[in-house]
Design a protein around this motif. Structure first.
Motif, short mmCIF file in Angstrom:
data_model
loop_
_atom_site.label_atom_id
_atom_site.label_comp_id
_atom_site.label_asym_id
_atom_site.label_seq_id
_atom_site.Cartn_x
_atom_site.Cartn_y
_atom_site.Cartn_z
N LEU A 145 46.92 35.92 -0.17
CA LEU A 145 46.90 34.46 -0.34
C LEU A 145 46.02 34.12 -1.53
O LEU A 145 44.85 34.51 -1.58
CB LEU A 145 46.34 33.79 0.92
N VAL A 146 46.59 33.43 -2.50
CA VAL A 146 45.82 33.03 -3.67
C VAL A 146 45.50 31.55 -3.54
O VAL A 146 46.39 30.71 -3.52
CB VAL A 146 46.61 33.25 -4.96
N ILE A 147 44.22 31.27 -3.39
CA ILE A 147 43.82 29.89 -3.16
C ILE A 147 43.54 29.17 -4.46
O ILE A 147 42.70 29.59 -5.25
CB ILE A 147 42.58 29.83 -2.26
N ARG A 148 44.30 28.10 -4.68
CA ARG A 148 44.07 27.29 -5.88
C ARG A 148 43.90 25.84 -5.45
O ARG A 148 43.37 25.58 -4.37
CB ARG A 148 45.22 27.46 -6.86
N GLU A 149 44.34 24.93 -6.26
CA GLU A 149 44.02 23.54 -5.97
C GLU A 149 44.92 22.86 -4.96
O GLU A 149 44.48 22.00 -4.20
CB GLU A 149 44.06 22.72 -7.27
N SER A 150 46.20 23.22 -4.94
CA SER A 150 47.19 22.41 -4.23
C SER A 150 47.00 22.33 -2.72
O SER A 150 47.57 21.46 -2.07
CB SER A 150 48.59 22.92 -4.54
#
Lengths: 363, 363
Positions: free
Chosen positions: A339-344
Motif C-alpha cells: 500500500l502506497v500512502i499518498r494524499e488522496s
DNA sequence: GCATAATATGAAACCGCTTTCATGTCAAGA
DNA sequence: TCTTGACATGAAAGCGGTTTCATATTATGC
C-alpha cells in the motif's frame, strides 16, 4: 556484406567435424576437454555466433519467446516488459514481440504467432479472459505463462498478485482512517482481478462489521471514463447519502475520478477519500497524489520469464499428474503488493490534524 | 503436439511439387491461376502457415526486424513502439525486441543481434550517438533506420523532427508572451538534438533582437535531477538577476524543475514561465501542466518501419551514388511538431488577465 | 593380454523452405 | 508442319545447424 562464419568453417579450421562443433556449442559432455578448448578458441577468433534460425529449424525448438502484449501505451505494460527484457537478457533467448494494437481478434494473433514456428513458448500479458484458442494450444503442450489476469478460473501457469488480499488492505486502510461509508468502483466482471478486488473490499467491510450497501458499488470498465462517470454519479447524490471514501479498482479509473471530481467541486480527500489500485507512474503525479496498491510489475515480468523457461526446460515444476490422476492446478507465482500512502486517502491530512491536536493538548 | 503442416504436405495434397507451393507462397507470377487456387485452398484447409525460420534460412533473408530500444520505461519509448508495432502488423514481418536495460555496452548488443542472423534489418531507437560498430555494419549494407537522434552528423537513414525549428517555436512562444530574459536548460552536448534545440533557442533570441546571456544557459543531462539542480541555481539568484522564462530541452528535466521550484517557493508561471520539449504522457498531469513541444512519437515509429521496409525491398530510396560519385546524405524523414500550450508558460494566465483588462476597459 | 564398455568423433540424414536448372507444354510464327 | 519461345512445373541442391548411428579410440576388468 560479410560472409557469415558458419559452423562448417569452424569445423574445418579446428580440424573436426560439424557434429563436434555442434556438441561444443550445446555444451554436451562428451567432447574431449582439449578439443572443446580448441573449438572454442577458433570460434572466438572468428567471431562466430550460431544462427538461431538454423538451430531452431534443426533442433525443432527455438530460442525465441513470444511475448503477447497489449498496446505498450497501456501504463502497466512498459514496466512489465522491462522486467521481461531484463530477465531474458541473462539467457540465450530472445524476445519476439507481438503487441496487439487494440481491436484485433486475439485468436488471429495467437495463430499468427505460433504458426510461424518461430517461438516455442509464449508469455501472455493480457488483461481479461484468455482466448479459447490459447487454452487449446496450451493443453496441446505449448508452454505458456500468463501475467496477472485470467479468466474465471486459473487455467494456465501464471504470475500475479493476490488481488483479494490487496483490495482488502486498501479497504482496511480506509476503515482504519475512520471512514465508515466506503464505496467501490469496480472493474468489468469478466476480469478475474476485478472480481477478486471486489471480494477483498466486501471482506474488509464484513470483518470490520460495517454494513454493505449495494448502492455504493459502481460498475466501471477499468478505463478513465468510468472514473468520470462515477464522480458524476456521486456528485449527484444528496450530500447525506454520499460515501466518505471510495476504493477504485484501478488507477486509470481513479484518474478519471480525480479530474472529474475537481471539476465538480468535490474535494479529495476532504469531501471524499480515494484509494486506487496499480500504482502506475502517473499515480505519484496527479493532484492529489494517489494512495494506491502497488503492483510489482517489474518483478512480475522477471518471474514470468523464469517460470516460462523452467517449464520449457521440462523441469516440469508442474508435477505431472501422478498415477492417481489427481487434478493439479496450474502453478502460480504470487508476488506481494504494497500500500502506497499518498494524499488522496486523507491519511496525511489526518495525521497533520492529529499532530496539531496533539501539540495543542500538549501545551 | 500437433505435427506441423509443412509445405511438403501441401504439395502432396495438391498434387504439385514443393517448388510450386513455394512459388504460390511468395506470390511469384509464373504459376497457373488454377494451380494457385488449388494450392491456396489446400493451405487454407490445412491451416498451413509457413515457418519463418525455415524461410529465412533458405531464402537468406528473414522477415524479422530487430528493434533496438532503450528501457521501455523511458517515457518516450512506448509510444514509439506502439507505432512500430502497428506498422509491422500490416506486413508479414515480426518484431524481435532487444531492449537494452541500461548499462550494457551497445556494441555487445548489436553484435548479439546481428550475429544471430535472425534479423536482416535493424530499427534503432537510441538517444545519443550511435556506436561505431553500428555504423560499420550499416556501411556494410545492413539496412538500418534510426529514430530521432544521432551523433554529430546524420550518418544513417532516420526519422525524426526538426529540433531546431521546434525549439525556435518554443522560444518564440515565450517571447510573444512578452518575456525578455529567457533562460535555457539544455541537454548534454553529445546529443545532436540537444545542440539543435539550443541553436533554435539562440536563433529565436537573435531574430527577436533579444540579447543572449550565456549566464542564462544551464547544462543538463536530460534527466529529472538536472531540472532540480537548475531550479536551485535559479532560486539562488538575486531576484533581479533571475530570468522571466525558461525553455527546458526535455520534459523529463522540466518535471524535476517544477517539483523543485514548488519546494523552493518559486511560482510557475507567475515568477517564471516554463516551456518543455517532448510532450510525454506525464506532461499533461504535472502541476502546473506543462506547455511543451509535442513530438509525434507514434508517427515516428510508423514512418521508421515504412522507411526500413522500403530500404529492405531495395527500392533504394537512397539514390545510389551516381556515376559522378557525389555524396548523398542519408535519407531523413522529418515529421512536424506542435506547440502544446498548457499552464506552465503563463499564456493562459495572461490571456485571462488580458481579457479582464479588456472587459474592464470595455465597461 | 584380450574382451568389453565407455568415450570421442565423424558421416550423413534431416528440419522446412527457397532457388536454380532442367524439363515439359502449348501457342504463335515461319 | 516444324521451330521457337513463353510459361508452368518438378527435381534437387542448398541454408546452417542438430541428431542419429556407426566407427575409432581409450579405459576397465579379469
Amino acid at each position: 556484406m560479410k560472409p557469415k562464419v558458419t559452423i562448417e568453417d569452424i569445423a574445418r579450421l579446428a580440424g573436426v567435424s560439424k557434429a563436434t562443433v555442434s556438441r561444443v556449442l550445446n555444451e554436451r559432455s562428451n567432447v574431449k576437454a582439449e578439443t572443446r578448448e580448441r573449438v572454442l578458441r577458433i570460434m572466438q577468433e572468428q567471431g562466430f555466433v550460431p544462427s538461431l534460425a538454423a538451430a531452431g529449424l534443426a533442433g525443432g525448438r527455438s530460442r525465441l519467446v513470444g511475448v503477447l502484449a497489449p498496446p505498450l501505451t497501456q501504463p502497466t505494460v512498459p514496466e512489465i516488459l522491462r522486467g521481461v527484457a531484463e530477465a531474458i537478457e541473462h539467457t540465450d533467448y530472445e524476445i519476439v514481440l507481438y503487441s496487439t494494437n487494440a481491436g484485433q481478434s486475439p485468436t488471429t494473433i495467437v495463430n499468427r504467432i505460433l504458426a510461424l514456428g518461430l517461438t516455442s513458448c509464449l508469455l501472455v500479458i493480457q488483461p481479461g479472459p484468455l482466448t479459447p484458442r490459447l487454452l487449446q494450444l496450451a493443453s496441446q503442450g505449448l508452454p505458456v505463462v500468463v501475467i496477472d489476469d485470467q479468466g474465471p478460473s486459473p487455467e494456465l501457469p501464471s504470475v500475479g498478485i493476490d488481488n483479494c488480499v490487496s483490495a482488502y488492505q486498501a479497504t482496511l486502510h480506509l476503515i482504519r482512517l475512520g471512514y465508515r461509508r466506503i464505496a467501490h468502483l469496480q472493474g468489468p466482471a469478466e476480469f478475474r482481478c476485478a472480481q477478486e478486488r471486489y471480494q477483498g473490499y466486501r471482506q474488509a467491510l464484513d470483518d470490520a462489521g460495517l454494513p454493505f450497501d449495494p448502492a455504493l458499488v459502481f460498475n466501471g470498465t477499468f478505463e478513465t471514463s468510468s472514473g468520470r462517470t462515477c464522480a458524476a454519479a456521486l456528485a449527484a447524490l444528496p450530500p447525506a447519502a454520499r460515501p466518505e471514501a471510495l476504493f477504485i479498482a484501478n488507477d486509470q479509473m481513479a484518474f478519471g475520478f480525480l479530474s472529474a471530481a475537481e471539476a465538480l467541486g468535490l474535494r479529495i480527500p476532504q469531501d471524499l477519500a480515494v484509494v486506487g489500485f496499480d500504482d502506475i507512474p502517473l499515480s505519484a503525479h496527479v493532484r492529489p497524489t494517489l494512495t494506491t496498491i502497488k503492483q510489482p510489475f517489474y518483478e512480475m515480468g522477471r518471474n514470468a520469464v523464469e517460470l516460462l523457461l523452467s517449464l520449457l526446460h521440462g523441469q516440469s515444476l508442474q508435477p505431472t499428474t501422478g498415477a492417481e490422476g489427481g487434478y493439479q492446478p496450474p502453478i502460480r507465482i504470487q508476488l506481494p503488493t504494497r500500500l502506497v500512502i499518498r494524499e488522496s486517502c486523507g491519511a496525511l491530512t489526518l495525521h497533520r490534524r492529529q499532530e496539531q491536536e496533539h501539540s495543542l493538548s500538549d501545551e
